[in-house]
Design an enzyme around this catalytic site. Structure first.
Site, PDB file in Angstrom:
ATOM      1  N   ASP A 119       1.925  17.755  26.039  1.00  8.94           N
ATOM      2  CA  ASP A 119       1.789  19.058  25.400  1.00  8.94           C
ATOM      3  C   ASP A 119       1.412  20.092  26.440  1.00  8.94           C
ATOM      4  OD1 ASP A 119       1.788  20.790  23.181  1.00  8.94           O
ATOM      5  OD2 ASP A 119      -0.386  20.694  23.063  1.00  8.94           O
ATOM      6  N   TYR A 121       0.873  24.444  27.560  1.00  6.14           N
ATOM      7  CA  TYR A 121      -0.004  25.568  27.206  1.00  6.14           C
ATOM      8  C   TYR A 121       0.656  26.810  27.785  1.00  6.14           C
ATOM      9  CZ  TYR A 121      -4.743  27.747  26.816  1.00  6.14           C
ATOM     10  OH  TYR A 121      -5.840  28.513  26.496  1.00  6.14           O
ATOM     11  N   HIS A 126      -1.232  33.367  23.742  1.00  7.25           N
ATOM     12  CA  HIS A 126      -2.119  32.359  23.157  1.00  7.25           C
ATOM     13  C   HIS A 126      -3.257  32.024  24.117  1.00  7.25           C
ATOM     14  CE1 HIS A 126      -3.557  28.772  21.136  1.00  7.25           C
ATOM     15  NE2 HIS A 126      -3.332  28.066  22.226  1.00  7.25           N
ATOM     16  N   ARG A 135     -14.298  32.018  25.769  1.00  4.99           N
ATOM     17  CA  ARG A 135     -15.020  32.391  27.003  1.00  4.99           C
ATOM     18  C   ARG A 135     -15.219  33.913  27.058  1.00  4.99           C
ATOM     19  NH1 ARG A 135     -10.757  29.382  28.623  1.00  4.99           N
ATOM     20  NH2 ARG A 135      -9.816  31.179  29.662  1.00  4.99           N
ATOM     21  N   GLU A 190      -1.143  23.995  15.440  1.00  6.22           N
ATOM     22  CA  GLU A 190      -0.518  24.665  16.569  1.00  6.22           C
ATOM     23  C   GLU A 190       0.983  24.617  16.356  1.00  6.22           C
ATOM     24  OE1 GLU A 190      -1.959  23.045  20.277  1.00  6.22           O
ATOM     25  OE2 GLU A 190      -3.793  24.235  20.146  1.00  6.22           O
ATOM     26  N   GLU A 192       4.529  24.804  17.470  1.00  7.46           N
ATOM     27  CA  GLU A 192       5.130  24.579  18.778  1.00  7.46           C
ATOM     28  C   GLU A 192       6.598  24.186  18.643  1.00  7.46           C
ATOM     29  OE1 GLU A 192       2.861  22.192  21.461  1.00  7.46           O
ATOM     30  OE2 GLU A 192       0.947  22.645  20.481  1.00  7.46           O
ATOM     31  N   ASP A 224       1.095  20.527  16.410  1.00  8.02           N
ATOM     32  CA  ASP A 224       0.102  19.715  17.123  1.00  8.02           C
ATOM     33  C   ASP A 224      -1.272  20.028  16.526  1.00  8.02           C
ATOM     34  OD1 ASP A 224      -0.504  17.796  19.042  1.00  8.02           O
ATOM     35  OD2 ASP A 224      -1.134  19.300  20.480  1.00  8.02           O
ATOM     36  N   ARG A 228     -10.819  21.865  16.223  1.00  4.56           N
ATOM     37  CA  ARG A 228     -11.392  22.778  17.219  1.00  4.56           C
ATOM     38  C   ARG A 228     -12.847  22.482  17.541  1.00  4.56           C
ATOM     39  NH1 ARG A 228      -6.912  24.667  19.602  1.00  4.56           N
ATOM     40  NH2 ARG A 228      -5.534  25.713  18.121  1.00  4.56           N
ATOM     41  N   GLN A 231     -12.813  19.435  19.744  1.00  2.00           N
ATOM     42  CA  GLN A 231     -12.242  19.855  21.017  1.00  2.00           C
ATOM     43  C   GLN A 231     -13.238  20.647  21.857  1.00  2.00           C
ATOM     44  OE1 GLN A 231      -8.900  22.462  20.517  1.00  2.00           O
ATOM     45  NE2 GLN A 231      -8.461  22.623  22.703  1.00  2.00           N
ATOM     46  N   TYR A 235     -13.921  18.928  25.558  1.00  2.00           N
ATOM     47  CA  TYR A 235     -12.795  19.204  26.460  1.00  2.00           C
ATOM     48  C   TYR A 235     -13.201  19.504  27.901  1.00  2.00           C
ATOM     49  CZ  TYR A 235     -13.135  24.352  26.828  1.00  2.00           C
ATOM     50  OH  TYR A 235     -13.514  25.639  27.120  1.00  2.00           O
ATOM     51  N   LYS A 244      -7.298  16.261  19.642  1.00  2.00           N
ATOM     52  CA  LYS A 244      -5.848  16.432  19.569  1.00  2.00           C
ATOM     53  C   LYS A 244      -5.109  15.148  19.212  1.00  2.00           C
ATOM     54  CE  LYS A 244      -5.348  20.700  21.352  1.00  2.00           C
ATOM     55  NZ  LYS A 244      -4.566  21.792  20.766  1.00  2.00           N
ATOM     56  N   THR A 248       0.191  14.396  15.564  1.00  2.00           N
ATOM     57  CA  THR A 248       1.143  15.430  15.960  1.00  2.00           C
ATOM     58  C   THR A 248       2.368  15.262  15.082  1.00  2.00           C
ATOM     59  OG1 THR A 248       0.376  15.428  18.270  1.00  2.00           O
ATOM     60  CG2 THR A 248       2.563  16.349  17.834  1.00  2.00           C
ATOM     61  N   THR A 335       1.171  26.096  21.900  1.00  2.00           N
ATOM     62  CA  THR A 335       1.146  27.053  20.788  1.00  2.00           C
ATOM     63  C   THR A 335       1.955  28.292  21.127  1.00  2.00           C
ATOM     64  OG1 THR A 335      -1.073  26.275  20.268  1.00  2.00           O
ATOM     65  CG2 THR A 335      -0.368  28.327  19.241  1.00  2.00           C
ATOM     66  N   GLU A 349      -6.629  31.671  16.201  1.00  2.00           N
ATOM     67  CA  GLU A 349      -6.321  33.060  16.540  1.00  2.00           C
ATOM     68  C   GLU A 349      -6.193  33.922  15.286  1.00  2.00           C
ATOM     69  OE1 GLU A 349      -3.154  33.096  19.923  1.00  2.00           O
ATOM     70  OE2 GLU A 349      -3.010  31.162  18.876  1.00  2.00           O
TER      71      GLU A 349
END
Length: 405
Positions: A119, A121, A126, A135, A190, A192, A224, A228, A231, A235, A244, A248, A335, A349
């Protein structure tokens, strides 16, 4: 545009311009068989090969597409042309019509045996949104983001076909009192696009960007699913794991690359310039229009054409270290999100980290997925002579955790 004798095919997103491959069982069970969708029917490919209407060395008599995928582009092209002939030339109708099975009479199953799953990114919007949510006050993108298509290896064994119930995962979550264990409270999607590998490679044999079409057979839809809260706790520093790997979902139809000749558009410019192994002589992305529905409410329309990293670059990066490809490998775009809130491909989001609930058509409000919620993702692309290419749908309904877990 070629006229098809199958009822409802002309003007359908599943006319002879599309012809996606899948696998099915007759309603109520029975053996797996390969098929091609035409309008609201499935052409039984095993029956066609058994009757010598199509010659593929027995590959279409297998229960999955893998043997056919391994044959390579020349054979894929030959078979596609033959299927078009069978469905458009009146002299074939008497022989082919008994091999058409109404979709209402079949159960669609996973069309290929998944080798490995990767997968990516690859949406700048996104990644920027996630950076702002996770962050705050820091740079939106990590320093490496514009230099390479970031990805991770997922779990092939939990790739499931559309319609498979999604069991809410459990795991560790952060709390003010330290880690706690329990069901995810921030279950997400997600939206995708996935790419299915046909022709394998040897260990140590990278695939340049200009050999993308030699190895990738076609395209499918992917959801996917993501936990959260699990994760967020796990992560750093090694990336996605239990948040994750639980499920899927992929669509039941794989649209061949040859159906997408009219869907390629210029991809966004990249700055700074990429390293030579990621350079493309013709930098192209796919103009796919995606729709996300949450319990029947259309909540987003992510645009795939704006993805920063292209499918060819993803494949080149995936193999540049010498990693081999296997028939049935699946890699997903990551995503898909656009610039507007109604163009994002995740509920993280859409609700801005759960702080802005979404109101659905039934009057209920959501931040993340609740038990019983259903998500449906569909997509289309432009086809020849003003036609539309349909990708079907990838759907899943969330169910509560299993007892005694």
């Amino acid at each position: 545009m070629t006229t098809c004798w199958v009822p409802g095919a002309d003007g359908s997103p599943y006319g002879v311009q599309t012809l996606p491959y899948g696998a099915f069982r007759r309603g109520g069970g029975g053996e797996r068989r390969l098929g091609v969708r035409i309008a609201d029917f499935v052409l039984d490919l095993r029956g066609a090969e058994d009757a010598d209407l199509i010659l593929a060395g027995g590959a279409l008599c297998e229960p999955t597409l893998n043997a056919f995928l391994a044959l390579g582009r020349a054979q894929w092209t030959t078979v596609r042309r033959r299927i078009v002939e069978l469905l458009t030339e009146p002299e074939h109708r008497a022989a082919v019509e008994p091999l058409l099975v109404p979709l209402s009479e079949v159960d669609l199953v996973l069309p290929f045996a998944v080798g490995d799953y990767v997968d990516f990114y690859s949406s700048e919007q996104h990644a920027s949104n996630v950076g702002q949510i996770f962050r705050p006050g820091q740079p939106l993108l990590t320093p490496n983001w514009r230099h390479l298509p970031i990805g991770y290896h997922g779990r092939a064994g939990t790739v499931v076909v559309s319609g498979t119930p999604i069991v809410r995962p459990s795991g560790q979550r952060r709390s003010t009192d330290g880690p706690v264990f329990g069901p995810s409270r921030r279950l997400d999607i997600e939206a995708e696009v996935g790419f299915v590998v046909g022709v394998p490679t040897a260990l140590g044999d990278p695939v340049p960007t200009d050999r993308f079409a030699d190895h990738v057979f076609g395209v499918t839809l992917v959801n996917d699913w993501s936990a959260r809260d699990i994760q967020a706790w796990e992560y750093q520093p090694l990336g996605p794991f239990l948040g994750k790997s639980f499920a899927t979902s992929v669509g039941p139809w794989v649209v061949p690359l040859e159906a997408l000749d009219h869907a390629w558009v210029p991809a966004p410019a990249q700055d700074p310039p990429v390293l030579p192994y990621l350079a493309e002589s013709s930098r192209r992305g796919l103009d796919l229009s995606i729709v996300v529905e949450w319990n029947g409410t259309r909540v987003s329309e992510p645009p795939f054409a704006g993805m920063y990293w292209t499918p060819a670059q993803q494949l080149a990066h995936l193999t540049v270290n010498g990693a081999s490809l296997r028939t049935g490998d699946l890699y997903a775009s990551g995503t898909v999100s656009g610039a507007r809130r109604d163009q994002v491909g995740s509920f993280l989001e859409l609700t801005w980290g759960g702080t802005e609930p979404v109101k659905l058509d039934d009057g209920s409000e959501r931040t993340f997925l609740e038990d019983g919620d259903t998500v449906v993702i569909t997509a289309t692309a432009p086809g020849p002579a003003g036609t539309t290419i349909g990708f079907g749908e990838v759907t899943g309904t969330v169910v509560s955790t299993l007892r005694n877990r």
